[in-house]
Scaffold this active site. Structure first.
Site, mmCIF file in Angstrom:
data_model
loop_
_atom_site.group_PDB
_atom_site.id
_atom_site.type_symbol
_atom_site.label_atom_id
_atom_site.label_comp_id
_atom_site.label_asym_id
_atom_site.label_seq_id
_atom_site.Cartn_x
_atom_site.Cartn_y
_atom_site.Cartn_z
ATOM 1 N N GLU A 50 0.788 -1.212 -0.115
ATOM 2 C CA GLU A 50 -0.100 -0.024 0.006
ATOM 3 C C GLU A 50 0.714 1.361 -0.045
ATOM 4 O O GLU A 50 1.933 1.247 0.805
ATOM 5 C CB GLU A 50 -0.788 0.068 1.253
ATOM 6 C CG GLU A 50 -2.012 1.043 1.286
ATOM 7 C CD GLU A 50 -2.990 1.321 2.286
ATOM 8 O OE1 GLU A 50 -2.743 0.468 3.250
ATOM 9 O OE2 GLU A 50 -3.653 1.946 2.373
ATOM 10 N N GLY B 20 3.087 2.746 10.954
ATOM 11 C CA GLY B 20 2.547 1.811 12.185
ATOM 12 C C GLY B 20 2.664 0.531 11.732
ATOM 13 O O GLY B 20 3.206 -0.323 12.414
ATOM 14 N N ALA B 21 1.639 -0.013 10.895
ATOM 15 C CA ALA B 21 1.386 -1.357 10.504
ATOM 16 C C ALA B 21 0.633 -1.556 9.165
ATOM 17 O O ALA B 21 0.066 -0.497 8.808
ATOM 18 C CB ALA B 21 0.675 -2.134 11.704
ATOM 19 N N ASN C 180 -2.289 -6.270 5.431
ATOM 20 C CA ASN C 180 -2.297 -7.152 4.533
ATOM 21 C C ASN C 180 -3.260 -8.629 4.719
ATOM 22 O O ASN C 180 -3.134 -8.800 5.993
ATOM 23 C CB ASN C 180 -0.861 -8.021 4.216
ATOM 24 C CG ASN C 180 -0.013 -6.673 4.137
ATOM 25 O OD1 ASN C 180 -0.265 -5.893 3.091
ATOM 26 N ND2 ASN C 180 1.080 -6.811 5.209
ATOM 27 N N GLU D 83 -5.758 -2.636 12.774
ATOM 28 C CA GLU D 83 -5.363 -3.543 11.490
ATOM 29 C C GLU D 83 -6.254 -4.857 11.573
ATOM 30 O O GLU D 83 -6.802 -5.197 10.542
ATOM 31 C CB GLU D 83 -3.744 -4.308 11.450
ATOM 32 C CG GLU D 83 -2.803 -3.011 11.653
ATOM 33 C CD GLU D 83 -2.886 -1.878 10.700
ATOM 34 O OE1 GLU D 83 -3.374 -2.084 9.687
ATOM 35 O OE2 GLU D 83 -2.604 -0.782 11.288
HETATM 36 N N1 TRP Z 1 -3.085 0.673 5.799
HETATM 37 C C1 TRP Z 1 -2.290 1.265 6.845
HETATM 38 C C2 TRP Z 1 -2.933 1.278 8.180
HETATM 39 O O1 TRP Z 1 -3.476 2.430 8.375
HETATM 40 C C3 TRP Z 1 -1.122 2.185 6.332
HETATM 41 C C4 TRP Z 1 -0.085 2.016 6.034
HETATM 42 C C5 TRP Z 1 0.952 1.078 6.319
HETATM 43 C C6 TRP Z 1 0.617 2.447 4.704
HETATM 44 N N2 TRP Z 1 2.045 1.213 5.751
HETATM 45 C C7 TRP Z 1 2.000 2.006 4.826
HETATM 46 C C8 TRP Z 1 0.359 3.675 4.005
HETATM 47 C C9 TRP Z 1 3.023 2.583 3.939
HETATM 48 C C10 TRP Z 1 1.294 4.250 2.997
HETATM 49 C C11 TRP Z 1 2.516 3.675 2.698
HETATM 50 O O2 TRP Z 1 -3.154 0.575 8.949
HETATM 51 ZN ZN ZN Z 2 -5.602 1.753 8.467
#
Ligand code: TRP
Ligand code: ZN
Length: 851
Positions: A120, A260-261, A264, A297
């Site tokens: 992402e 943060g995390a 997936n 998550e």
């Molecule tokens: N979807 C992730 C969250 O909010 C966000 C995220 C994690 C993210 N790693 C990233 C966004 C790297 C951009 C790039 O839980």
């Molecule tokens: Zn999120």
């Protein structure tokens, strides 16, 4: 590097082709990983256009269509365009990539010797040629091959189908994900981890294996994360009826991670900071944050994965909603007051500033250059406030009904923010068309209140922002509390749904002897313009039914005193100090409230709320007010502290968390007016947990430099080999106000644990400095700007996402005096003049200079 072109939300078109199935075969090697992809491609609609696949930093080895070597294609830096393809076909490509050289931490990279991925928002294109957009949903088969002894664990999404050994010392594992997903949810991890396992039985009786992968030797720091996961799984079943949908849920903790995390499907990857904790190394705040990120998550499995975004402009569809879900989860398992205060501080300190600055954008942005720049406090936290307003307007029952309807209608689809609001609307028989404006309009609404007897005239007005000149009225659920000014009688609460620029409201009871607490509980992400008098704030502080509103009153008092003191008016400061002293005497048993009320608003939050700032005067005034309040409260502080330092053996219980928080607040305050060196040294030496250890350091940092230095030295000796713990030490040094701060930062960056390849280290030192050392960044000779900019220029080619995140405090240069403005602009221009600048930094810096 070349700068990407801006994309506009309005230009959305559905994809020309879709990929129904992808079979990936990945043979891992640090310098040359081979990725073979077999795609089932189908043309959508009737058109003759070629298949245009995204791909970056890939070395193409071969292309075949339906098993035949294909040469009719064009290759560019960012795309592979294949001509003359049929309506339905199998595309096979082979590419080579070099994870060892990937410092951006996007795509496939190495974290301390383990392979991992971050896709992402648009990182999958760094792994293979694909339609890298969230509205292409595919089934995945993934086979990973790697040397057995170095990488005994090979993980991907879904279920493990098969595994085996090869003669060359490698082994392989094949994974299959039974759910369709967009490629941003793909993940792969290969390494040698310690594994913590557990089980969860869902409400329908299915047994789910839980697996937590951590660095060797860190197993005993994983329990809290695992417990948090089980709490989150149960809570989502109980509150929203949402059950987990795979046989295994895996979480991997890695040290090198940009955020943060990441959610997936079935295989979350976490920054180890949000997994690892024990009482020795983690603070109460760390425990809270771990629980909240684990839940966040997990909740994405439904809000994000089962129902995903049509395009990246819709990011708040999953992020605003999932943050809101993790917030109400946290309010259930932690102090609701402390939890709500944390959330509101983020909005006031960061989101209001973003909305007032050059990067202002609606929670559903209209134009984006680098998508990674839009994982913002606006999309996430203001997005969550917008969802919270729906929760208020629809009631929790109505909101839950809307959620059920949303999943019935959209499970398995990639949808828009409008689809979400429509589902809420259709399930509740309510017209939300006006409410939808929150998604498209940026800026912070201002609320004004004029009172004539028992009638209120409430006005709303949103000032122009950098991205939008004209604004419309919004649907705002505004909560009010009518607080009895002398404490006699009941409070009365009401919620008004504001719909137009001005609105008249008849109060339900007589306003005589009552004070209005406006935007009670922070019912809407707005700024209330009405200035309450000190006496009124005193009444709210003492008598409001809502503890949150009492805290709000304390912050308003501090702020008024600090601003008045800057203007040379000392009467406000005296009255504020007296009100605080009365409060502490009256509420001496209410530690939960005391520990919040007696923290003044940070300098940074004051800066965020001001259009023009005299930095030097503000810093002085902040100190003067804090100290004056401390002097007035000193006798009570002594008494309370004496009781607080004697405590039972450490436990992570609500009672003890409150006590530790109170000790922190009161000790910092007391250190403003007394020499607390002995107390702090004793606390530090006897501490049996990290929260108290940090309390000693933070209080010393504000009060006593020599004690601070000596305790910091002891801390470093104890924790020098534990980077996650040492980050707290880096951050404390970086936020200390001292004339030689830049030399100190330089020394920190020569520390053996510092590396600009690790985002946590960068954030701990340079991020903390830029965001929370206003005195240091804004040193009047401009040396802070120069120092910081030099490092930004060094970080950008290594990790542009991180560089673009920490540049933020420089963007609001307009707030400062003209000399500082010129200096900041000079350095921003230096960044922009770099021919190698990333799209990430370019987008933010160019907007800032153009504004
Ligand atoms: N979807 C992730 C969250 O909010 C966000 C995220 C994690 C993210 N790693 C990233 C966004 C790297 C951009 C790039 O839980
Ligand atoms: Zn999120």
């Amino acid at each position: 590097m070349s700068i990407k072109a801006a994309k506009r939300r309005e230009d959305y078109l559905p994809p020309d082709f879709t990929v129904d199935h992808i079979d990936l075969k990945i043979v891992l090697a640090a310098d040359a990983t081979s990725v073979s992809a077999v795609l089932q491609v189908t043309r959508i609609g009737s058109h003759e256009r070629p298949l245009c696949l995204d791909g970056e930093q890939l070395t193409l080895k071969s292309v075949e269509v339906d098993g035949i070597a294909w040469t009719d294609y064009q290759l560019s830096e960012t795309a592979l365009t294949i001509n003359g393809v049929p309506d339905s076909f199998v595309l096979s490509t082979v590419v080579e990539i070099a994870p060892a050289h990937n410092t951006s931490l996007e795509g496939l990279y190495l974290s301390d010797g383990a392979f991992c991925t971050q896709c992402e928002a648009e990182g999958f294109r760094k792994i293979t040629y694909f339609l890298d957009r969230p509205d292409v949903l595919s089934m995945y088969d993934v086979t990973i091959t790697a040397p057995q002894d170095e990488y005994p664990q090979l993980l991907s999404n879904g279920n493990k189908l098969a595994s085996g050994h090869n003669d060359d010392g490698t082994h392989w594992v094949k994974w299959q994900d039974p759910h369709r997903k967009p490629c941003y949810l793909f993940a792969l991890v290969a390494g040698d981890f310690d594994l913590l396992t557990d089980e969860f039985t869902t409400q329908s009786g299915r047994v789910v294996a839980l697996e937590l992968y951590v660095d060797k030797g860190k197993l005993n720091r994983g329990q809290h994360a695992l417990d948090s996961l089980k709490r989150a799984m149960r809570w989502d079943e109980e509150v929203f009826g949402l059950e987990y949908d795979l046989d295994v849920y895996m979480i991997v903790a890695v040290d090198f991670f940009n955020m943060g995390a990441m959610e997936n499907k079935g295989l979350n990857v976490f920054n180890s900071k949000f997994v690892l904790a024990d009482s020795e190394t983690a603070t109460d705040d760390d425990y809270f944050n771990i629980e909240s990120v684990i839940a966040h998550e997990y909740f994405h499995n439904w809000t994000g994965n089962r129902v995903t975004c049509r395009d990246w402009f819709q990011l708040s569809l999953k992020e605003g909603l999932t943050v809101f879900r993790d917030q109400i989860f946290s309010e259930t398992f932690n102090s609701p007051l402390a939890t709500r205060i944390k959330q509101v501080k983020v909005i006031r300190e960061h989101q209001f500033a973003e909305d007032a600055g050059p990067m202002s954008h609606p929670i559903r942005p209209d134009e984006v250059i680098e998508m990674n720049n839009f994982y913002t406090v606006t999309v996430y936290d203001k997005g969550a406030e917008v969802i919270r307003m729906l929760w208020t307007l629809l009631t929790p029952e109505g909101f839950k009904r809307g959620m059920r309807f949303y999943f019935d209608r959209h499970d398995g689809q990639a949808v828009t923010c409008d689809d979400f609001v429509n589902a809420m609307q259709d399930a509740n028989d309510i017209d939300l068309s006006l409410f939808k404006r929150w998604y498209g309009q940026s800026g912070t609404p201002r609320i004004s209140i004029a009172q004539h007897g028992d009638k209120l005239t409430i006005g709303q007005h949103t000032p122009a922002t950098a991205d939008q000149a004209s604004k419309q009225a919004l649907l705002i659920p505004l909560q009010l509390e009518m607080v009895p000014s002398n404490g006699q009688g009941e409070s009365v609460q009401l919620t008004v749904a504001l719909k137009s620029e001005t609105q008249e409201v008849l109060l339900p009871v007589s306003s005589g002897n009552r004070v209005l607490s406006v935007n009670s509980g922070f019912s809407a992400p707005v700024i209330v313009e009405q200035q309450a008098s000190l006496a009124e704030l005193g009444s709210i502080l003492s008598f409001a039914k809502s503890d949150f509103d009492r805290w709000e009153a304390s912050q308003a008092l501090f702020k008024q005193a600090m601003l008045a003191n800057m203007e040379g008016d000392a009467s406000v400061i005296n009255e504020t100090a007296q009100l605080m002293a009365q409060f502490i005497t009256a509420e001496q048993r209410n530690l939960a409230l005391l520990s919040e009320v007696l923290i003044p608003p940070s300098v940074e939050s004051l800066v965020a709320g001001l259009e023009q700032v005299n930095v030097d005067a503000l810093l002085n005034s902040h100190k003067a007010v804090y100290k004056r309040v401390a002097i007035e409260c000193a006798p009570m502080l002594e008494k309370l502290l004496a009781a607080l330092v004697l405590r039972d053996e450490y436990a992570y219980t609500p009672e003890q968390i409150v006590q530790r928080k109170a000790l922190n607040t009161l000790l910092k305050l007391y250190s403003q007016c007394q020499d607390t060196s002995d107390m702090l040294t004793t606390l530090f030496t006897n501490a049996d947990n990290m929260t108290d250890t940090l309390t000693a350091l933070q209080a010393a940092q504000l009060g006593n430099q020599s004690t601070f230095e000596s305790l910091m030295q002891q801390f470093e000796e104890r924790w020098q080999d534990d980077p996650l713990v040492l980050d707290k030490w880096f951050a404390l040094h970086a936020t200390t106000e001292r004339p030689d701060i830049l030399a100190r930062l330089q020394l920190l960056m020569e520390h053996k644990q510092y590396t600009l390849k690790n985002p946590n280290r960068i954030r701990a030192i340079l991020g903390s400095f830029a965001f929370y050392n206003t005195a240091g960044l804004h040193l009047s000779d401009g040396s802070g700007y120069r120092f910081f900019t030099d490092h930004l220029l060094a970080i950008d080619p290594v990790n542009p996402q991180v560089a673009a995140r920490i540049v933020t405090p420089l963007l609001s240069w307009r707030k400062f005096d003209s000399d500082r403005q010129d200096k900041i602009k000079f350095h921003l221009t230096r960044i922009l003049d770099n021919p190698q600048i990333s799209s990430d930094l370019f987008e933010k810096v160019s907007k800032s200079l153009a504004q």
